[in-house]
Design a protein around this motif. Structure first.
Motif, PDB file in Angstrom:
ATOM      1  N   LEU A  56      74.974  57.915  36.902  1.00  0.00           N
ATOM      2  CA  LEU A  56      76.316  58.331  36.498  1.00  0.00           C
ATOM      3  C   LEU A  56      76.828  59.358  37.497  1.00  0.00           C
ATOM      4  O   LEU A  56      76.046  60.111  38.088  1.00  0.00           O
ATOM      5  N   ARG A  57      78.155  59.407  37.669  1.00  0.00           N
ATOM      6  CA  ARG A  57      78.715  60.273  38.713  1.00  0.00           C
ATOM      7  C   ARG A  57      79.927  61.037  38.203  1.00  0.00           C
ATOM      8  O   ARG A  57      80.728  60.518  37.426  1.00  0.00           O
ATOM      9  N   LEU A  58      80.018  62.260  38.689  1.00  0.00           N
ATOM     10  CA  LEU A  58      81.213  63.087  38.507  1.00  0.00           C
ATOM     11  C   LEU A  58      81.565  63.656  39.870  1.00  0.00           C
ATOM     12  O   LEU A  58      80.724  64.295  40.518  1.00  0.00           O
ATOM     13  N   ILE A  59      82.796  63.411  40.325  1.00  0.00           N
ATOM     14  CA  ILE A  59      83.266  63.971  41.590  1.00  0.00           C
ATOM     15  C   ILE A  59      84.210  65.131  41.280  1.00  0.00           C
ATOM     16  O   ILE A  59      85.200  64.960  40.565  1.00  0.00           O
ATOM     17  N   LEU A  60      83.878  66.302  41.807  1.00  0.00           N
ATOM     18  CA  LEU A  60      84.747  67.465  41.694  1.00  0.00           C
ATOM     19  C   LEU A  60      85.366  67.744  43.057  1.00  0.00           C
ATOM     20  O   LEU A  60      84.645  67.989  44.027  1.00  0.00           O
ATOM     21  N   LEU A  61      86.674  67.654  43.126  1.00  0.00           N
ATOM     22  CA  LEU A  61      87.378  67.987  44.363  1.00  0.00           C
ATOM     23  C   LEU A  61      87.634  69.489  44.336  1.00  0.00           C
ATOM     24  O   LEU A  61      88.635  69.975  43.820  1.00  0.00           O
TER      25      LEU A  61
ATOM     26  N   GLN B  50      87.795  72.866  31.644  1.00  0.00           N
ATOM     27  CA  GLN B  50      88.169  71.579  32.232  1.00  0.00           C
ATOM     28  C   GLN B  50      86.961  70.915  32.884  1.00  0.00           C
ATOM     29  O   GLN B  50      86.765  69.705  32.771  1.00  0.00           O
ATOM     30  N   ILE B  51      86.169  71.703  33.580  1.00  0.00           N
ATOM     31  CA  ILE B  51      84.984  71.163  34.248  1.00  0.00           C
ATOM     32  C   ILE B  51      83.979  70.654  33.222  1.00  0.00           C
ATOM     33  O   ILE B  51      83.403  69.568  33.370  1.00  0.00           O
ATOM     34  N   LEU B  52      83.779  71.422  32.159  1.00  0.00           N
ATOM     35  CA  LEU B  52      82.847  70.985  31.109  1.00  0.00           C
ATOM     36  C   LEU B  52      83.331  69.699  30.451  1.00  0.00           C
ATOM     37  O   LEU B  52      82.517  68.812  30.136  1.00  0.00           O
ATOM     38  N   ALA B  53      84.632  69.582  30.242  1.00  0.00           N
ATOM     39  CA  ALA B  53      85.176  68.360  29.639  1.00  0.00           C
ATOM     40  C   ALA B  53      84.953  67.166  30.560  1.00  0.00           C
ATOM     41  O   ALA B  53      84.600  66.065  30.098  1.00  0.00           O
ATOM     42  N   ALA B  54      85.155  67.352  31.866  1.00  0.00           N
ATOM     43  CA  ALA B  54      84.915  66.266  32.823  1.00  0.00           C
ATOM     44  C   ALA B  54      83.436  65.896  32.854  1.00  0.00           C
ATOM     45  O   ALA B  54      83.082  64.709  32.957  1.00  0.00           O
ATOM     46  N   PHE B  55      82.569  66.898  32.749  1.00  0.00           N
ATOM     47  CA  PHE B  55      81.121  66.646  32.706  1.00  0.00           C
ATOM     48  C   PHE B  55      80.781  65.769  31.509  1.00  0.00           C
ATOM     49  O   PHE B  55      80.017  64.792  31.634  1.00  0.00           O
ATOM     50  N   GLU B  56      81.329  66.093  30.351  1.00  0.00           N
ATOM     51  CA  GLU B  56      81.032  65.322  29.147  1.00  0.00           C
ATOM     52  C   GLU B  56      81.579  63.903  29.249  1.00  0.00           C
ATOM     53  O   GLU B  56      80.952  62.947  28.765  1.00  0.00           O
TER      54      GLU B  56
ATOM     55  N   THR C 192      84.717  59.285  37.276  1.00  0.00           N
ATOM     56  CA  THR C 192      85.254  60.511  36.681  1.00  0.00           C
ATOM     57  C   THR C 192      85.479  61.527  37.797  1.00  0.00           C
ATOM     58  O   THR C 192      84.562  61.838  38.561  1.00  0.00           O
ATOM     59  N   VAL C 193      86.692  62.042  37.883  1.00  0.00           N
ATOM     60  CA  VAL C 193      87.044  62.935  38.983  1.00  0.00           C
ATOM     61  C   VAL C 193      87.928  64.059  38.450  1.00  0.00           C
ATOM     62  O   VAL C 193      88.700  63.865  37.498  1.00  0.00           O
ATOM     63  N   LEU C 194      87.797  65.235  39.051  1.00  0.00           N
ATOM     64  CA  LEU C 194      88.603  66.387  38.655  1.00  0.00           C
ATOM     65  C   LEU C 194      88.869  67.237  39.889  1.00  0.00           C
ATOM     66  O   LEU C 194      87.953  67.520  40.665  1.00  0.00           O
ATOM     67  N   GLU C 195      90.118  67.633  40.069  1.00  0.00           N
ATOM     68  CA  GLU C 195      90.429  68.617  41.107  1.00  0.00           C
ATOM     69  C   GLU C 195      90.300  69.997  40.494  1.00  0.00           C
ATOM     70  O   GLU C 195      90.725  70.223  39.358  1.00  0.00           O
TER      71      GLU C 195
END
Length: 305
Positions: free
Chosen positions: A52-57, A95-101, A81-84
């Motif tokens: 599984l992947r999460l990309i944080l810009l 916001q980061i925790l929500a993207a992680f979940e 799943t991506v978040l700036e």
């Protein structure tokens, strides 16, 4: 530019990362929002293809928001799943925790089907040097558990960090890869500070920045170094400033750097301009966003495909 970018300790870190991937459920890949493609490690994409992947810009506050939006659209179209974000700001934690979940949801659902409750998601935090991994971890844990620094190579070994009953993070050293697919990738990494400045001819890097800004963000150099509302108000001073502005657009980059050093009074003993020092200032102000919000890449850039 001839850039040497792959110090010996990165070889060991890469091998260790390949082993550690067997232990994790999720990859949190932190990329530089100014260079989302150049800061993506192709080795990691290959080694972690089944994770599984999460990309944080990260450092989105330094990037051109219109271009960041294009990257967000690209990754979401690929069901990633991506978040700036800017992980220096505590307000971005939720916001980061929500993207992680969101990224971890398949793992949570799989555990639920198996009758496994409250098992933490084990995530590996990866990224190039100086991209903000340790700052991100400290934001999530609300503690200074990971050493930070505004230069590449601060994190040199892995460490497991327990953040809660729902999440364990594996911090890893920032690594590059042995071969860049294009010279442009290496240049972009150097421009954004992912490669140690000791390995970079600083004046040549400044020339590249000057040329890039003139082509892609016209007027940005003038706004920083030759503002219209300068303290000189007489016609002679205005004419002088105007001629310098023309030189920014028309002269070769090395002459522009000389003009900037003269404007800033960056001088050597005897009054000669110090272009090497001016190059360092220009590169630092470019990286810190003092020149303005800049992105070096868009998804359609053929040089990066």
């Amino acid at each position: 530019m001839n850039i040497e970018w792959y110090p010996g300790h990165m070889t060991k870190a890469r091998r260790q990362m390949e082993e550690d991937l067997k232990l994790v459920d999720l990859i949190v890949e932190i990329r530089d929002a100014r260079i989302p493609m150049s800061s993506a490690n192709p080795d990691l994409i290959r080694m972690g293809a089944d994770k599984l992947r999460l990309i944080l810009l990260n450092k989105a506050d330094l990037a051109d928001p219109t271009k960041t939006a294009l990257w967000i659209d690209k990754y979401r179209a690929e069901n990633i799943t991506v978040l700036e974000t800017d992980s220096k700001l505590p307000k971005n934690r939720n916001q980061i925790l929500a993207a992680f979940e969101t990224a971890a949801r398949p793992k949570r659902e799989r555990d639920k089907r198996r009758g496994l409750k409250n098992r933490p998601v084990r995530a590996m935090v990866v990224g190039i040097p100086n991209v903000g991994k340790s700052t991100f971890i400290n934001l999530l844990t609300r503690k200074s558990q990971a050493k930070t620094g505004n230069k590449p190579g601060v994190t040199r070994g892995k460490q497991w960090i327990h953040t809660s009953s729902q999440m364990d993070l594996l911090d890893t050293p920032g690594i590059l890869w042995p071969k860049f697919e294009s010279e442009e990738v290496g240049l972009h990494l150097a421009m954004c500070g992912a490669i140690s400045d000791e390995r970079i001819p600083m004046e040549e890097l400044a020339f590249q920045i000057i040329d890039f800004l003139r082509e892609n963000y016209p007027g940005m150099l003038e706004q920083r170094y030759f503002p219209e509302n300068s303290k000189e108000s007489n016609e002679a001073a205005e004419a002088n400033d105007a001629s310098l502005k023309v030189s920014i657009e028309e002269k070769p980059a090395h002459e522009v750097l000389t003009e900037l050093a003269r404007k800033r009074q960056i001088l050597l003993p005897g009054g000669q301009v110090n272009t090497e020092r001016m190059a360092e200032i220009l590169v630092t102000e470019f990286r810190s966003g003092k020149l303005g919000r800049v992105s070096l890449e868009v998804p359609s850039d053929p040089a990066l495909i």
